[in-house]
Scaffold this motif. Structure first.
Motif, PDB file in Angstrom:
ATOM      1  N   GLY A 140       0.789  -1.224   0.000  1.00  0.00           N
ATOM      2  CA  GLY A 140       0.000   0.000   0.000  1.00  0.00           C
ATOM      3  C   GLY A 140       0.816   1.266   0.000  1.00  0.00           C
ATOM      4  O   GLY A 140       0.285   2.362   0.239  1.00  0.00           O
ATOM      5  N   LEU A 141       2.111   1.147  -0.326  1.00  0.00           N
ATOM      6  CA  LEU A 141       2.970   2.326  -0.288  1.00  0.00           C
ATOM      7  C   LEU A 141       2.717   3.283  -1.451  1.00  0.00           C
ATOM      8  O   LEU A 141       3.137   4.440  -1.396  1.00  0.00           O
ATOM      9  CB  LEU A 141       4.440   1.893  -0.267  1.00  0.00           C
ATOM     10  N   ASP A 142       2.052   2.796  -2.497  1.00  0.00           N
ATOM     11  CA  ASP A 142       1.669   3.697  -3.589  1.00  0.00           C
ATOM     12  C   ASP A 142       0.554   4.637  -3.131  1.00  0.00           C
ATOM     13  O   ASP A 142       0.425   5.752  -3.642  1.00  0.00           O
ATOM     14  CB  ASP A 142       1.236   2.903  -4.820  1.00  0.00           C
ATOM     15  N   ARG A 143      -0.216   4.198  -2.144  1.00  0.00           N
ATOM     16  CA  ARG A 143      -1.313   5.008  -1.614  1.00  0.00           C
ATOM     17  C   ARG A 143      -0.933   5.715  -0.313  1.00  0.00           C
ATOM     18  O   ARG A 143      -1.475   6.781  -0.006  1.00  0.00           O
ATOM     19  CB  ARG A 143      -2.543   4.125  -1.375  1.00  0.00           C
ATOM     20  N   HIS A 144      -0.026   5.110   0.424  1.00  0.00           N
ATOM     21  CA  HIS A 144       0.359   5.677   1.723  1.00  0.00           C
ATOM     22  C   HIS A 144       1.884   5.680   1.851  1.00  0.00           C
ATOM     23  O   HIS A 144       2.461   4.917   2.639  1.00  0.00           O
ATOM     24  CB  HIS A 144      -0.270   4.873   2.864  1.00  0.00           C
ATOM     25  N   TRP A 148       6.472   4.256   4.620  1.00  0.00           N
ATOM     26  CA  TRP A 148       7.763   3.687   4.198  1.00  0.00           C
ATOM     27  C   TRP A 148       8.666   3.386   5.390  1.00  0.00           C
ATOM     28  O   TRP A 148       9.228   2.292   5.502  1.00  0.00           O
ATOM     29  CB  TRP A 148       8.450   4.637   3.229  1.00  0.00           C
ATOM     30  N   ALA A 149       8.820   4.352   6.277  1.00  0.00           N
ATOM     31  CA  ALA A 149       9.727   4.168   7.415  1.00  0.00           C
ATOM     32  C   ALA A 149       9.258   3.036   8.322  1.00  0.00           C
ATOM     33  O   ALA A 149      10.082   2.336   8.933  1.00  0.00           O
ATOM     34  CB  ALA A 149       9.851   5.462   8.202  1.00  0.00           C
ATOM     35  N   PHE A 152      10.468  -0.102   6.281  1.00  0.00           N
ATOM     36  CA  PHE A 152      11.860  -0.235   5.846  1.00  0.00           C
ATOM     37  C   PHE A 152      12.857   0.590   6.647  1.00  0.00           C
ATOM     38  O   PHE A 152      14.051   0.592   6.329  1.00  0.00           O
ATOM     39  CB  PHE A 152      11.977   0.156   4.368  1.00  0.00           C
ATOM     40  N   GLY A 153      12.409   1.257   7.681  1.00  0.00           N
ATOM     41  CA  GLY A 153      13.287   2.153   8.410  1.00  0.00           C
ATOM     42  C   GLY A 153      14.436   1.470   9.127  1.00  0.00           C
ATOM     43  O   GLY A 153      15.434   2.116   9.459  1.00  0.00           O
ATOM     44  N   HIS A 154      14.325   0.155   9.366  1.00  0.00           N
ATOM     45  CA  HIS A 154      15.370  -0.540  10.117  1.00  0.00           C
ATOM     46  C   HIS A 154      16.468  -1.105   9.218  1.00  0.00           C
ATOM     47  O   HIS A 154      17.452  -1.655   9.720  1.00  0.00           O
ATOM     48  CB  HIS A 154      14.764  -1.683  10.937  1.00  0.00           C
ATOM     49  N   TYR A 155      16.307  -0.988   7.900  1.00  0.00           N
ATOM     50  CA  TYR A 155      17.346  -1.512   6.997  1.00  0.00           C
ATOM     51  C   TYR A 155      18.521  -0.544   6.903  1.00  0.00           C
ATOM     52  O   TYR A 155      18.359   0.675   7.051  1.00  0.00           O
ATOM     53  CB  TYR A 155      16.765  -1.766   5.614  1.00  0.00           C
ATOM     54  N   THR A 156      19.703  -1.120   6.663  1.00  0.00           N
ATOM     55  CA  THR A 156      20.923  -0.306   6.626  1.00  0.00           C
ATOM     56  C   THR A 156      21.673  -0.415   5.303  1.00  0.00           C
ATOM     57  O   THR A 156      22.575   0.393   5.042  1.00  0.00           O
ATOM     58  CB  THR A 156      21.868  -0.712   7.760  1.00  0.00           C
ATOM     59  N   ARG A 157      21.358  -1.400   4.477  1.00  0.00           N
ATOM     60  CA  ARG A 157      21.993  -1.514   3.164  1.00  0.00           C
ATOM     61  C   ARG A 157      21.165  -2.446   2.290  1.00  0.00           C
ATOM     62  O   ARG A 157      20.336  -3.215   2.778  1.00  0.00           O
ATOM     63  CB  ARG A 157      23.419  -2.054   3.265  1.00  0.00           C
ATOM     64  N   LEU A 158      21.395  -2.377   0.968  1.00  0.00           N
ATOM     65  CA  LEU A 158      20.787  -3.288   0.003  1.00  0.00           C
ATOM     66  C   LEU A 158      21.884  -4.117  -0.640  1.00  0.00           C
ATOM     67  O   LEU A 158      22.957  -3.596  -0.964  1.00  0.00           O
ATOM     68  CB  LEU A 158      20.028  -2.525  -1.088  1.00  0.00           C
ATOM     69  N   VAL A 159      21.611  -5.402  -0.815  1.00  0.00           N
ATOM     70  CA  VAL A 159      22.519  -6.289  -1.535  1.00  0.00           C
ATOM     71  C   VAL A 159      21.747  -6.915  -2.685  1.00  0.00           C
ATOM     72  O   VAL A 159      20.718  -7.568  -2.474  1.00  0.00           O
ATOM     73  CB  VAL A 159      23.105  -7.385  -0.621  1.00  0.00           C
ATOM     74  N   TRP A 160      22.240  -6.692  -3.881  1.00  0.00           N
ATOM     75  CA  TRP A 160      21.630  -7.259  -5.090  1.00  0.00           C
ATOM     76  C   TRP A 160      22.352  -8.554  -5.436  1.00  0.00           C
ATOM     77  O   TRP A 160      23.524  -8.551  -5.773  1.00  0.00           O
ATOM     78  CB  TRP A 160      21.721  -6.254  -6.223  1.00  0.00           C
ATOM     79  N   LEU A 161      21.632  -9.667  -5.328  1.00  0.00           N
ATOM     80  CA  LEU A 161      22.128 -10.958  -5.791  1.00  0.00           C
ATOM     81  C   LEU A 161      21.773 -11.052  -7.269  1.00  0.00           C
ATOM     82  O   LEU A 161      20.623 -11.301  -7.625  1.00  0.00           O
ATOM     83  CB  LEU A 161      21.479 -12.096  -4.998  1.00  0.00           C
ATOM     84  N   ARG A 179      15.436   5.038  -3.294  1.00  0.00           N
ATOM     85  CA  ARG A 179      14.210   5.100  -2.495  1.00  0.00           C
ATOM     86  C   ARG A 179      14.502   4.804  -1.026  1.00  0.00           C
ATOM     87  O   ARG A 179      13.949   5.434  -0.119  1.00  0.00           O
ATOM     88  CB  ARG A 179      13.188   4.081  -3.009  1.00  0.00           C
ATOM     89  N   PHE A 180      15.363   3.813  -0.796  1.00  0.00           N
ATOM     90  CA  PHE A 180      15.742   3.461   0.566  1.00  0.00           C
ATOM     91  C   PHE A 180      16.718   4.476   1.163  1.00  0.00           C
ATOM     92  O   PHE A 180      16.872   4.525   2.376  1.00  0.00           O
ATOM     93  CB  PHE A 180      16.412   2.086   0.586  1.00  0.00           C
TER      94      PHE A 180
END
Length: 208
Positions: A140-144, A148-149, A152-161, A179-180
């Motif tokens: 529902g993030l497209d509407r709200h 987001w936080a 996803f607020g607790h993430y610290t990095r993204l890893v793309w496999l 976005r993050f």
């Protein structure tokens, strides 16, 4: 890589597969000449993993061609053992691992990633391509967007496999990282781990 089949693998194989794996499974099967029919379930079930087993069971109970056998193209995928129970009841073996990340990068590598940085958000090629459809819209993030936080607020990095990195995927992955507002690391995994797991599941002999 080539392969030859054991006698038990000579019959057609129907694989009830996660939609996030289905494309790679089709590509691998076609390249290897495996007699595989892929019956995908929606990858959106990962948002409701408690429902995966029931959906898979419905497909297992539908008629199959004579002489075929059926396997589950899923790791545990958040079902907390429900897919293992389904496998035990029906005899339809499943792929190994806790989730598809294990199939791409290997369980030990995934454990190391989270040990080094517990707040890691993992991406795959499929997830990058379908991020809005698979993540943004179901949550529902497209509407709200203000939520987001909370998600996803607790993430610290993204890893793309990365199964097959391209410039287009790289740009899309960078946009997701933006976005993050987090750093992005790419690890090239290919699909050899998935291919080896499929060969074992289908009871095919691996040859150099």
């Amino acid at each position: 890589m080539t392969g030859s089949s054991t006698s038990s693998a000579s019959n057609p194989i129907e694989i009830i597969a996660c939609g996030a794996l289905a494309g790679h499974i089709r590509e691998i099967a076609a390249r290897r000449g495996w007699p595989v029919v892929v019956r995908p379930l929606s990858a959106a079930l990962h948002n409701r993993p408690e429902k995966i087993s029931a959906h898979a069971e419905r497909l297992l109970l539908t008629p199959h061609p004579p002489g075929s056998r059926t396997v589950l193209g899923y790791a545990d995928c958040g079902s907390y053992g429900a897919l293992d129970k389904l496998s035990a009841r029906t005899g339809a073996a499943r792929l190994p691992g806790l989730h598809c990340y294990d199939l791409y990068a290997g369980a030990q590598a995934i454990e190391a990633i989270f040990a080094a940085e517990p707040g890691t958000y993992l991406l795959t090629d499929y997830l990058i391509r379908s991020f809005d459809r698979s993540v943004i819209q179901p949550l529902g993030l497209d509407r709200h967007p203000e939520l987001w936080a909370d998600y996803f607020g607790h993430y610290t990095r993204l890893v793309w496999l990365a199964q097959g990195a391209t410039s287009e995927l790289g740009e899309a992955a960078a946009a997701i990282a933006s976005r993050f507002d987090l750093p992005l690391t790419r690890i090239d995994t290919g699909t050899s781990g998935l291919e080896a797991a499929l060969a074992a599941l289908f009871e095919y002999e691996e040859q150099p």
